[in-house]
Structure formats: structure tokens, C-alpha cells
Motif scaffolding. Structure first.
Motif, PDB file in Angstrom:
ATOM      1  N   CYS A  77       7.526 -30.296   5.581  1.00  0.00           N
ATOM      2  CA  CYS A  77       6.759 -29.088   5.291  1.00  0.00           C
ATOM      3  C   CYS A  77       6.700 -28.204   6.532  1.00  0.00           C
ATOM      4  CB  CYS A  77       5.346 -29.452   4.846  1.00  0.00           C
ATOM      5  SG  CYS A  77       4.363 -28.028   4.332  1.00  0.00           S
ATOM      6  N   TRP A 130       7.674 -32.574  -3.971  1.00  0.00           N
ATOM      7  CA  TRP A 130       7.737 -33.617  -2.945  1.00  0.00           C
ATOM      8  C   TRP A 130       8.125 -34.968  -3.522  1.00  0.00           C
ATOM      9  CZ3 TRP A 130       8.277 -31.642   1.536  1.00  0.00           C
ATOM     10  CH2 TRP A 130       7.713 -30.393   1.813  1.00  0.00           C
ATOM     11  N   TYR A 148      -1.941 -28.106   4.758  1.00  0.00           N
ATOM     12  CA  TYR A 148      -1.139 -28.361   3.565  1.00  0.00           C
ATOM     13  C   TYR A 148      -1.660 -29.607   2.863  1.00  0.00           C
ATOM     14  CZ  TYR A 148       2.966 -28.087   0.553  1.00  0.00           C
ATOM     15  OH  TYR A 148       3.791 -27.951  -0.543  1.00  0.00           O
TER      16      TYR A 148
END
Length: 518
Positions: free
Chosen positions: A71, A61, A78
């Protein structure tokens, strides 16, 4: 910016690279590396370093900054269970927000001094005599009792070996190495690949391009995207009543678990999702010829499905062409396909995924016989519980072979980190210097895994995917529920390992001198 302590000692330009000692070396500062660091510190193990090749923590990321990067797992799931964030702005978070979350975790848990960025690991080798790992960067050699590889499966972009690629005179870059300085407006753009990254980037490129040519080898199953804003009352409620967010996480986790029977045991249970995907395609693409190109002819879930409400409309736009003929070669000004057509383009964007089975990190990590992971695996990665590998003592791998459960990968990471910490603490209690998973234990895990995955949609769904090695073995997934994986990794059973007592300080000093004199 995260403040990073510079390595001490002589500079890399001096004749001898300085050697430093620590208990645990962690390679990689994404979710895996940060999660490992948090749990080590919480467990009273404070003597560790995290080595990161990039300028800041964040992992995939930090690197994947292409427009629209998002995502495909809900933000509540997450994220770390021990670090809930009540202020997510979307149900499915965008890249900048995940990146900020990870950097915040580094600060929140007081980890800044443990991170050493701009440190590319060039070699990590086990010294059987000294019973230590030696981890080399350009500036330092780290000696450690334990090594954790948290390099991640999405750390090395894959670029197809297309004939003539080096002759192309325009711009070319991978989605994982986005060129933000290049203005794409009004250009003739080609996108190679239609995986998850391409599905996200194509709707962003279509309005900018004069023409957009999408080279598709295999269509992707696309479902309607359930994303929505989380600002307002959801954020307020999560902040004021943290229990609600924990319950929401549990509910999403159970929803993901409900898909496991279809993915692992009986793929026919996924037909409802396939029907939803076909309906989504019919609703958004009116042209029958284009619809035929975009309809997958393999079982839902065999390749990674994804969400989008804008991908199909972008492909149906007048300035977009979907090409299913194979690429023969790349020429100076364009791409030649098997039907004999040369399509001239100004920029090529590679949405071609990552080097999963041949990640470069596999070449630099060497076990007790001097063989690298790549040599040991020889194209078919195997591990015990996706975490330890026979012949590599005191070595742990985050998201290793057959560790992925069908939910957030953060769930897998937390389970593996729990297992790693359990190993270290038990070794300390029993006075064990090193452990190496027994070959027969690993073989039995692999055999049982292969047997249970035989009927899974990934193996029997009629497609070729990055989940499988060339021989057809599924080296990616754990064959069951994440609850099963978490139960098996909650506490390590050291009976699965051969043990070696700690090495004396005198023997260690002798081993160091031997290495220096080579």
C-alpha cells in the motif's frame, strides 16, 4: 480461512433458483463491504448479507498477490478508525498483512455468518412495483430493501487490446492475476505499463530475469520511499497507549490534507514535490538518455505519483531496457514496436491497471427503468456525493464517482458508510420505504464538482489519466478536503430524495409471483 455459511435451500442445479429475503445486500467483501457490515451491525441492523465472488473476504488485497504488493498509504491511516491495529510491522503495509487485517476484522466484529463467499453476482435489478432489489447469484436470488455496491474501483484488471495478443506462445498474466506456479528465473520478461503495480513488481523481477524489457507509454513521478519497520517500541507504545496511535493517525491525516490546496486549487504549490522527484531521479539514474525517458513532462500529481527506492536502480541495471516506442503488435515469440524492432520474450506481465470507467459491475446493476448503470452513465459516471445515483432507489455505491479525497480511501469509505446508515435509520424513523436522489440535486452536485475541479492538477496538469473519462471530465475526485466530504456525509438530508412509502406484504407477494411466472 474464514468460515462461511453456505446458502440454504435447494441447490443451483434444481429447476428453480431458491429465493431468500434480507434487509440489505452488500456486494463485495473488501474494505468497503467489511466497513459497511460493521456499521450496519453496530447500528442495530443485523439482517444483511455480504456477497463475495472470491473464496474469502479481502477485496483487492485478496486478489493482488504479486511479489512486492504494498500500500502507498501509511498503515495507521489505511485501516479502520474503529479497528486500530497496534501491531503493523511496517509504516507502509505489504499485501499479506492488509489481507490478514481485513480477515481479522470479520472475526473481531462477529461478521462471519453474514458473509457468503464464492457467490458471483450476475444481476441486480430494482423492482419498482415491489420496491425491492433482486440480486441474482448462481445459487440464490436475494430480495432486499437496500443494495450496497462495494465492488471497488480496482476489481477488474484492464488488459490492452494489442493486435496479435492471442497469438503469443509464451506465458502472459496481469499483476492482479499473478501466476505463482510459473518460474520466471532466467526468462526474458516483458512488463507492459509503468503504473503503481509495475513500479513495485519491476525491482522484484529484475534480479530473476535474463533480460527485462519495460514498455513505457508515460513515465511516473517517483518519490523516495519513507517506509520503515514499525516493530519494537512503536508497536509497544501503540499497544500500551492507544491514544498515541490515534494521534499519529490524526497527524498523518492532516499531512495528507495539507496537499489538497496544491492538488485541487493551485498546482504550482506542488513544485517542491516535483523538484524532489527530479532530484531522486538524478541521484539514482546516471545515464542521461535513460533519465530523459523517465522524467515526466506533466505536472506532479496529474497522474498518480508513487514511492520507490528500488525502481530506478532496477531500470538502470544492465539486463533492463526501457522502451518508449509504441507497441505495434504482439507476435508468437515477442513484441513488435513502432521502430520496427521485435523483442523476443518468454513471459509478458501486464501492469496495465484496472477497468475504472467501464467496470463490469456497471452492466449488471439495473435501476427502476431497467437501464444499467453503464447505460445510464454512457461513459461518464455521475452520482450525488459519490454515493447515490438518480434512478436507482435504495442503492448506495462505495467509492462511487467523485467520492475520492486525497488521503486514504478508507477515510472515504467510512464517511460513505456513515451516510448510508444515516439514510436507513432516518427512513425507519419516518416510515419511508424507498428513496431516490432527485435528478436536479445530482446535477447540481456534478456541476459544482466539475467547476471546482477545472483548475485542479488532475484536469489541468497536462496528462491523460484514469481519473478522466474520454471527454475530459474528472469522475474520480471530490473537489476539496476530506473534512468537507465527511461533514456533508455525516447525516443524510432526505429532502434531497423523492420518497415512496413501504409496500404492503400482499403487494410484495403478488410481485414475487409475477416474477416467477415470467
Amino acid at each position: 480461512m474464514v468460515d462461511i455459511d453456505p446458502p440454504s435451500g435447494p441447490s443451483a442445479s434444481e429447476e428453480e433458483t431458491p429465493t431468500r429475503r434480507t434487509r440489505v445486500v452488500v456486494i463485495g467483501a473488501g474494505f468497503g463491504g467489511i466497513g459497511t457490515a460493521v456499521r450496519l451491525k453496530q447500528s442495530g441492523i443485523d439482517d444483511f448479507v455480504v456477497l463475495e465472488r472470491a473464496a474469502e473476504p479481502g477485496g483487492t488485497w485478496q486478489v493482488n498477490t504479486y511479489p512486492g504488493a504494498q500500500c502507498d498509504i501509511p498503515s495507521i491511516l489505511y485501516s479502520f478508525s474503529f479497528a486500530p491495529n497496534p501491531n503493523w510491522t511496517r509504516l507502509y503495509p505489504l499485501q499479506p498483512e492488509i489481507y490478514d487485517y481485513l480477515r481479522d476484522c470479520v472475526h473481531r466484529f462477529g461478521l462471519t455468518g453474514h458473509f457468503h463467499c464464492n457467490q458471483d453476482v450476475t444481476e441486480a435489478s430494482w423492482d419498482e412495483h415491489a420496491q425491492i432489489w433482486r440480486v441474482h447469484t448462481s445459487e440464490t436470488v436475494w430480495e432486499a430493501q437496500f443494495l450496497v455496491a462495494a465492488t471497488g474501483p480496482f476489481s477488474a484488471p484492464a488488459t490492452p487490446d494489442l493486435p496479435g495478443l492471442e497469438s503469443f506462445r509464451g506465458q502472459m498474466f496481469h499483476t492482479a492475476a499473478w501466476n505463482h506456479d510459473h518460474d520466471l528465473r532466467g526468462e526474458r520478461i516483458a512488463v507492459v505499463g509503468t503504473g503503481a503495480s509495475a513500479v513495485q513488481i519491476i525491482p522484484r523481477l529484475q534480479p530473476l530475469a535474463d533480460t527485462l524489457t519495460v514498455f513505457q507509454r508515460t513515465p511516473t513521478w517517483i518519490l523516495p520511499h519513507p517506509d520503515q519497520p514499525m516493530t519494537g517500541w512503536p508497536s509497544t507504545l501503540f499497544e500500551r497507549v492507544p491514544l498515541v496511535q490515534r494521534l499519529a493517525r490524526k497527524g498523518l491525516d492532516l499531512l495528507q490534507e495539507a496537499l489538497v490546496p496544491g492538488f485541487v486549487y493551485k498546482p504550482s504549490l506542488l513544485e517542491g514535490l516535483a523538484a524532489l522527484g527530479r532530484a531522486h531521479l538524478r541521484r539514482q539514474v546516471r545515464d542521461r538518455e535513460l533519465r530523459a525517458k523517465l522524467l515526466p513532462h506533466y505536472a506532479f500529481g496529474c497522474k498518480r505519483p508513487t514511492f520507490s527506492n528500488t525502481y530506478y536502480p532496477a531500470l538502470a541495471s544492465s539486463n533492463v531496457e526501457v522502451v518508449t516506442d509504441g507497441i505495434v503488435e504482439v507476435q508468437e515469440r515477442g513484441v513488435l514496436t513502432a521502430d520496427g524492432t521485435l523483442r523476443e520474450v518468454d513471459t509478458i506481465v501486464m501492469g496495465t491497471g484496472f477497468r475504472m470507467g467501464d467496470n463490469p459491475s456497471f452492466d449488471i446493476i439495473r435501476g427502476k427503468d431497467g437501464r444499467s448503470l453503464a447505460q445510464t452513465w454512457n461513459g461518464s459516471a455521475e452520482a450525488f456525493l459519490g454515493t447515490t445515483i438518480s434512478g436507482f432507489p435504495n442503492f448506495f455505491m462505495i467509492l462511487g464517482p467523485n467520492s475520492v479525497v486525497y488521503t486514504s480511501q478508507v477515510v472515504t469509505i467510512e464517511a460513505q458508510v456513515e451516510y448510508i446508515v444515516s439514510c436507513i435509520l432516518q427512513m425507519d424513523q419516518r416510515g419511508i420505504g424507498s428513496i431516490d436522489v432527485r435528478a436536479e440535486v445530482q446535477r447540481e452536485f456534478v456541476r459544482a464538482t466539475d467547476r471546482r475541479l477545472t483548475t485542479s492538477v488532475w484536469n489541468a496538469g497536462g496528462c491523460s489519466s484514469y481519473y478522466l473519462v474520454d471527454g475530459g471530465r474528472n469522475y474520480t475526485f471530490y473537489p476539496g478536503f476530506n473534512r468537507s466530504f465527511r461533514a456533508r456525509t455525516k447525516r443524510a438530508d432526505l429532502a434531497h430524495y423523492s420518497h415512496v412509502e413501504p409496500v404492503s406484504p400482499t403487494a410484495l407477494a403478488t410481485a414475487r409471483e409475477t416474477v416467477r411466472s415470467r
